[in-house]
Design an enzyme around this catalytic site. Structure first.
Site, PDB file in Angstrom:
ATOM      1  CG  ASP A 323      -2.055  -1.017   1.081  1.00 21.90           C
ATOM      2  OD1 ASP A 323      -2.281  -1.506  -0.044  1.00 21.90           O
ATOM      3  OD2 ASP A 323      -2.694  -1.334   2.093  1.00 21.90           O
ATOM      4  CD  GLU A 351      -8.722  -0.622  -1.651  1.00 18.33           C
ATOM      5  OE1 GLU A 351      -8.846  -0.520  -0.430  1.00 18.33           O
ATOM      6  OE2 GLU A 351      -7.702  -1.122  -2.181  1.00 18.33           O
ATOM      7  CG  HIS A 395      -8.245   4.695  -0.114  1.00 17.65           C
ATOM      8  ND1 HIS A 395      -7.564   4.516   1.061  1.00 17.65           N
ATOM      9  CD2 HIS A 395      -8.272   3.459  -0.687  1.00 17.65           C
ATOM     10  CE1 HIS A 395      -7.211   3.260   1.210  1.00 17.65           C
ATOM     11  NE2 HIS A 395      -7.625   2.593   0.148  1.00 17.65           N
ATOM     12  NE  ARG A 396      -3.686   2.323   0.803  1.00 21.51           N
ATOM     13  CZ  ARG A 396      -3.695   2.890   2.002  1.00 21.51           C
ATOM     14  NH1 ARG A 396      -3.280   4.127   2.141  1.00 21.51           N
ATOM     15  NH2 ARG A 396      -4.119   2.208   3.064  1.00 21.51           N
ATOM     16  CE  LYS A 426     -10.754   0.675   0.745  1.00 20.79           C
ATOM     17  NZ  LYS A 426     -11.965  -0.118   1.037  1.00 20.79           N
TER      18      LYS A 426
END
Length: 444
Positions: A323, A351, A395-396, A426
């Site tokens: 992540d 995601e 989100h990332r 999120k």
């Protein structure tokens, strides 16, 4: 508890000359959702301090409420009280919506399958594209009854009462560490009379996330014997017991954006809520920043990053921090050559397909990008181009590309339009406010 920000369909970010300051991190998503389920399964009442306020934790809280778990939030805080159900959910039939929260759907599926009942479990369309077959196979092989109601290997699921007839499980380790986490979290429920052993088939990815799981199991009274990363044994007769009070660390993955900002655009930039004593593997993100030339200092509960000039290109294995590694892909825009991120195949089943998405959006900025099944190569452009960034409900992606607005030693940032900025809800609903707070154009 409401996490929804009233963002428009996009947010425009102007170039940033310098960053400096301190950011208090939101709670860790990985820790928050693990603690919520463990507190629910335990005997006793658990006081949870600094739980993450986000879409994913709300998904877990709502699911637990539907299952009859009583919890309360202390007004004006992120402190919660959860009354444990000692391994048996009061509600035996329910329909559960899990959004796109992998940290919620996987361990909760395992718990429901082992405890038994009549449950349907589903999520957003992308969740129905994220694999869960390895977990279901491992559970059904020992007698649970989990059925697919859509495409085999993926949610949605129908869980019915099975009959567990074996105490040795096997699960592949190379798709998602969340499968092993889910099995570890339910193993004590299976080990009332006999020890339970879990064997990992093949290489285990994202090992630091398993360390989080093992650490939290211990906090709730469960000892796990391990043989490296290949076998885990839970002795018979153990029961989850509340630790009474437990604190949620700040999110180390969320820290990566601000630490990278400090490394790119001056600093010092300090994050609070996570430090050298963290149980999260993503704190090792700072090792990558140091290899790229940034100056890093750490305390027990804080980390600080500062630029030392032009970043150095990096070629490294990021299997352990998939992540946080996304942040390195954007930081590579400010490096002095081609950076290669290796062993990141798990990006494909997150995601969104993060390898494809990151490649597409980096090319909009002028970068030369090569993508493979499990790697990404990024050669920075001479000049970062202004762009409209699509975020893929991830989100990332939204948070990473805010960094392309920064002025670094090697090249200047550009204006970015981030589509669908609300996706940061999120894990970090206040991200863009926090990012705006570290701008210090007046320091030049």
């Amino acid at each position: 508890m409401s996490q929804a920000k009233q963002y428009p369909h996009y947010i425009d970010l102007a170039p940033v000359m310098k960053v400096q300051g301190t950011v208090r991190l939101p709670g860790s998503k990985s820790i928050s959702n693990r603690i919520l389920l463990l507190a629910a399964l335990a005997n006793g009442t658990t006081q949870i301090r600094d739980l993450l306020a986000s879409d994913d934790t709300m998904v877990m809280l709502n699911a637990l409420n539907t299952l009859g778990v009583h919890w309360t939030q202390q007004e004006g805080t992120q402190d919660y009280t959860v009354q444990g159900i000692n391994g048996v959910f009061p509600v035996h039939q329910a329909d559960l919506f899990m959004g796109n929260a992998g940290t919620a759907i996987r361990p909760l599926t395992a718990a429901l399958a082992v405890i038994g009942g009549d449950y349907t479990i589903h999520g957003v369309p992308r969740m129905h594209e994220r694999p869960i077959g390895d977990l279901v196979d491992a559970l059904n092989a020992v007698g649970t009854q989990v059925e697919y109601t859509g495409v085999a290997g993926f949610p949605p699921l129908h869980i019915r009462r099975g009959h567990i007839h074996a105490q040795r499980l096997q699960v592949r380790g190379n798709v998602s560490s969340q499968f092993l986490t889910a099995l570890l979290m339910v193993a004590p429920l299976m080990a009332r009379e006999h020890a339970v052993m879990i064997d990992v088939i093949g290489e285990l990815i994202s090992k630091p996330y398993i360390e989080i799981t093992l650490n939290l199991l211990q906090r709730f009274g469960i000892a796990v014997q391990r043989d490296g990363w290949t076998s885990f044994t839970i002795a018979a007769g153990q029961h989850y017991a509340s630790p009474d009070v437990i604190h949620v660390e700040g999110d180390a993955s969320s820290a990566s954006y601000f630490l990278a900002a400090g490394a790119i655009a001056g600093g010092p930039l300090r994050v609070e809520g996570v430090g050298r004593n963290s149980i999260q593997g993503d704190v090792r993100f700072v090792e990558a920043l140091e290899k790229m030339g940034a100056s890093i200092t750490m305390g027990d509960n804080w980390i600080e990053a500062k630029s030392n000039g032009i970043l150095k290109a990096i070629d490294a294995d990021f299997n352990h921090i998939p992540d946080a590694a996304m942040t390195i892909a954007v930081a590579a825009l400010y490096a002095n050559g081609t950076s290669v991120l290796r062993n990141i195949a798990s990006w494909r089943v997150k995601e969104t397909d993060r390898i494809a998405a990151m490649a597409t959006e980096l090319r909009k900025l002028g970068a030369i990008v090569e993508e493979g099944a499990d790697y990404l190569s990024v050669t920075p452009p001479a000049v970062i181009q202004p762009a409209t960034i699509d975020t893929y409900d991830d989100h990332r992606m939204a948070m990473c590309f805010s960094l392309a607005t920064l002025d670094g030693a090697a090249r200047r940032g550009a204006a970015m339009r981030i589509n669908d900025p609300k996706c940061v809800g999120k894990t970090f609903p206040d991200y863009f406010e926090a990012f705006a707070g570290i701008r210090h154009e007046d320091l030049f």
